[in-house]
Design a protein around this motif. Structure first.
Motif, PDB file in Angstrom:
ATOM      1  N   MET A 431      14.913   0.508  -8.457  1.00 40.00           N
ATOM      2  CA  MET A 431      15.250   1.819  -9.004  1.00 40.00           C
ATOM      3  C   MET A 431      13.945   2.556  -9.292  1.00 40.00           C
ATOM      4  O   MET A 431      13.059   2.026  -9.972  1.00 40.00           O
ATOM      5  N   ILE A 432      13.800   3.752  -8.753  1.00 42.71           N
ATOM      6  CA  ILE A 432      12.556   4.529  -8.854  1.00 42.71           C
ATOM      7  C   ILE A 432      12.843   5.865  -9.530  1.00 42.71           C
ATOM      8  O   ILE A 432      13.839   6.534  -9.226  1.00 42.71           O
ATOM      9  N   LEU A 498       3.315   2.892  -4.535  1.00 40.85           N
ATOM     10  CA  LEU A 498       2.937   3.704  -5.697  1.00 40.85           C
ATOM     11  C   LEU A 498       1.501   4.206  -5.553  1.00 40.85           C
ATOM     12  O   LEU A 498       1.212   5.390  -5.804  1.00 40.85           O
ATOM     13  N   ALA A 499       0.587   3.321  -5.139  1.00 40.22           N
ATOM     14  CA  ALA A 499      -0.811   3.720  -4.973  1.00 40.22           C
ATOM     15  C   ALA A 499      -0.939   4.809  -3.909  1.00 40.22           C
ATOM     16  O   ALA A 499      -1.685   5.787  -4.087  1.00 40.22           O
ATOM     17  N   ALA A 500      -0.196   4.656  -2.806  1.00 38.14           N
ATOM     18  CA  ALA A 500      -0.241   5.667  -1.736  1.00 38.14           C
ATOM     19  C   ALA A 500       0.307   7.002  -2.220  1.00 38.14           C
ATOM     20  O   ALA A 500      -0.252   8.072  -1.916  1.00 38.14           O
ATOM     21  N   PHE A 501       1.393   6.951  -2.988  1.00 36.47           N
ATOM     22  CA  PHE A 501       2.021   8.186  -3.465  1.00 36.47           C
ATOM     23  C   PHE A 501       1.093   8.933  -4.427  1.00 36.47           C
ATOM     24  O   PHE A 501       1.021  10.161  -4.394  1.00 36.47           O
ATOM     25  N   GLN A 502       0.391   8.192  -5.254  1.00 38.71           N
ATOM     26  CA  GLN A 502      -0.505   8.841  -6.225  1.00 38.71           C
ATOM     27  C   GLN A 502      -1.670   9.552  -5.537  1.00 38.71           C
ATOM     28  O   GLN A 502      -2.296  10.441  -6.129  1.00 38.71           O
ATOM     29  N   HIS A 503      -1.978   9.185  -4.313  1.00 37.51           N
ATOM     30  CA  HIS A 503      -3.077   9.822  -3.584  1.00 37.51           C
ATOM     31  C   HIS A 503      -2.627  11.046  -2.786  1.00 37.51           C
ATOM     32  O   HIS A 503      -3.461  11.731  -2.183  1.00 37.51           O
ATOM     33  N   ILE A 504      -1.319  11.294  -2.751  1.00 40.90           N
ATOM     34  CA  ILE A 504      -0.840  12.493  -2.053  1.00 40.90           C
ATOM     35  C   ILE A 504      -1.209  13.715  -2.874  1.00 40.90           C
ATOM     36  O   ILE A 504      -0.903  13.810  -4.062  1.00 40.90           O
ATOM     37  N   SER A 516       3.205  10.608  -9.832  1.00 42.11           N
ATOM     38  CA  SER A 516       3.400   9.156  -9.820  1.00 42.11           C
ATOM     39  C   SER A 516       4.873   8.864 -10.060  1.00 42.11           C
ATOM     40  O   SER A 516       5.660   9.773 -10.357  1.00 42.11           O
ATOM     41  N   PHE A 517       5.228   7.585  -9.951  1.00 42.38           N
ATOM     42  CA  PHE A 517       6.596   7.189 -10.292  1.00 42.38           C
ATOM     43  C   PHE A 517       6.572   5.856 -11.019  1.00 42.38           C
ATOM     44  O   PHE A 517       5.564   5.124 -11.004  1.00 42.38           O
TER      45      PHE A 517
END
Length: 557
Positions: A431-432, A498-504, A516-517
């Motif tokens: 769950m995100i 998560l790490a990839a998403f934070q770099h978008i 972030s999530f």
């Protein structure tokens, strides 16, 4: 038709020719038995074998043989229904059977001569006439290069920035001439053409749209004009889509993904039901030569079990089978809502109009004669599957993010849990929830929030296996189902995502920001019911939030 496929079909013809004398002997025995007993069941057995042989011969384009068998079948059908006295029909059937036997003594056998069927224009469906040449390969799923032609620099720059954030490669041109000068050196998969207001002459725009087809580029018109004439000119210029200004970026992205069939599933999957194993092997070979995955069943009662693990894009059914007919199978399929948008097509040796009407009334989408050429069968199936996948995608997907909607992700999770219990291979639910999403909407508006949602949805979609599922659970929450997985592995994977998403990097009105999530995951090893599994993942998510957000927590039962 490829030489390899042609070679395979010739092999089938050789096998058929070798087995033909034995089949004919068997048919003669059945006919003599029916004459002797005059029992309905014996006439039906004879007729069924005749029909099966007719279907096989039609598929292999032994049209003279197929026609002769069809005549026999018609006469036997009259015996079954007592339309004519048996004494009247027997000499006619005997004469036709004699023709079959005599053909065996000929070398070469005239009935085993390959012929191509010539259909009159009225016998060809509109779909056949209008369909484009068969192309079973999708356009590249790699980054799509797009050219924007708009003389308004501000509009062009904004559209360039917005589309770039969705992973497209964009170039903006201020004029048609500038694009033309670049076309010899740079290739585009899509060109977005601005259509000027009515007082301007747009002849050059539509001429360019037509010219771009020679560069293998698709074209969207972006227009402030919504008139019949403008839309007709676009159709005549072979424009792929016509969008009205102001352009909603998420709508445009959705249209682009649909145009390039990014979200369609390949390879195609076809469930083929035919009681004749040889016929099934023939069509399986034909379809697999085009990269299509085929499951062949010879018994109708195998369907329900097979659908637990095989999810077809199309059902291909034989019309006549022992004990159960294809019409009954079609009705059985249509009883299940999840197959509402999956085409049902009959392959049949019958060309009778009433048989076709009966098939359509039973819920079928089309009837294809078995004597149809292989190329045309493939084109018809390709057209049907693409259309149905697009409809199913629209019905099953969240309109903004492109991932499964709430109902479909719950159905996928339920199905995966059943399979996990059956095969003793656990699933992991994740769950995100986006962190501080309200602040994103308040600060950057809903267009900023939408970009974040779409980006997370697509990142998740690109990060999972074919056996996994991702869906929008609601609002800013996503649910991911990982099949045959363990918690430690999925925890590492989610931390990587998560790490990839934070770099978008998101840009709205020249302001840059990141998101972030938080995520919570739970394994079916600890829970039997879906509600319990989701509840456990939800609790783990709240623990991640409480611990400071932007992290992944595992259920600690």
């Amino acid at each position: 038709m490829s030489s390899k496929l042609e070679q395979k079909i010739n092999e089938f013809r050789q096998i058929f020719s070798q087995e033909f004398p034995e089949k004919l002997t068997h048919l003669l025995g059945l006919w003599k038995l029916a004459q002797h007993t005059q029992q309905l069941k014996d006439f039906k057995s004879f007729r069924f074998e005749i029909h099966s042989l007719k279907g096989s011969s039609a598929a292999l384009h032994y049209l003279k043989l197929s026609e002769l068998l069809g005549q026999i079948e018609q006469h036997v059908a009259k015996c079954e229904t007592h339309e004519l006295d048996l004494a009247v029909m027997t000499p006619l059937i005997d004469m036709l059977m004699k023709n079959l036997l005599e053909s065996m003594q000929q070398s070469p056998n005239a009935l085993l001569e390959v012929q191509e069927l010539i259909r009159s224009p009225t016998a060809v469906s509109l779909q056949d006439l209008n369909s484009e040449p068969m192309n079973l390969n999708l356009k590249s799923h790699q980054k799509i290069s797009i050219a924007i032609v708009d003389e308004d620099q501000a509009v062009g720059s904004l559209l360039t920035k917005l589309l770039s954030t969705f992973g497209f490669v964009i170039n903006h041109y201020a004029s048609i001439q500038a694009l033309k000068a670049d076309l010899e050196f740079r290739k585009y998969k899509l060109v977005l053409l601005d259509l000027a207001p009515p007082q301007f002459d747009n002849t050059e725009v539509f001429a360019l749209a037509k010219e771009l087809t020679s560069y293998d580029a698709d074209v969207f018109i972006l227009s402030s004009i919504d008139s019949f004439d403008a839309r007709l000119l676009a159709v005549r210029a072979k424009v792929n889509d016509f969008l009205l200004k102001p352009i909603n970026i998420t709508t445009l992205v959705s249209k682009i993904r649909k145009n390039f069939k990014i979200d369609l599933i390949r390879p195609y999957k076809i469930l083929l039901l035919d009681d004749q194993a040889a016929v099934g092997v023939f069509y399986k070979t034909l379809l697999e030569s085009q990269g299509i995955e085929v499951l062949v069943l010879t018994q109708a009662n195998q369907i329900m079990t097979s659908l637990e693990y095989f999810h077809p894009d199309i059902f291909l059914l034989d019309m006549h089978m022992p004990d159960i007919n294809g019409l009954e199978v079609a009705r059985l399929i249509r009883q299940q809502a999840k197959y509402d948008y999956v085409p049902v097509i009959f392959l049949t040796a019958d060309n009778d109009t009433m048989a076709k009407i009966s098939a359509l009334e039973a819920g079928a989408d089309d009837v294809i004669p078995k004597d149809t050429s292989p190329d045309l069968i493939l084109r018809q199936l390709d057209s049907r599957i693409q259309r149905s996948q697009q409809i199913r995608f629209a019905a099953s997907r969240d309109s903004l993010t492109g991932v499964l909607n709430h109902g479909q992700i719950m159905e996928a999770a339920s199905h995966s849990l059943r399979m996990a219990a059956r095969h003793i291979k656990p699933i992991v639910l994740v769950m995100i929830d986006l962190d501080n999403f309200k602040k994103v909407n308040d600060t950057y508006g809903h267009i900023g929030g939408d970009k974040v949602l779409v980006s997370l949805g697509q990142l998740l979609q690109q990060s999972i296996r074919e056996t996994d599922y991702v869906g929008r659970y609601g609002g800013e929450e996503f649910l991911v189902v990982f099949s045959d997985a363990d918690s430690p592995t999925i925890e590492r994977k989610m931390n990587s995502i998560l790490a990839a998403f934070q770099h978008i990097n998101f840009t709205i009105n020249e302001f840059d920001f990141n998101c972030s999530f938080s995520a919570g995951l739970a394994s079916s090893e600890n829970y039997d019911k879906l509600s319990e599994l989701i509840g456990a993942a939800d609790i783990a998510l709240y623990q991640a939030k409480a611990a400071g957000k932007k992290q992944v927590w595992v259920d600690s039962i």
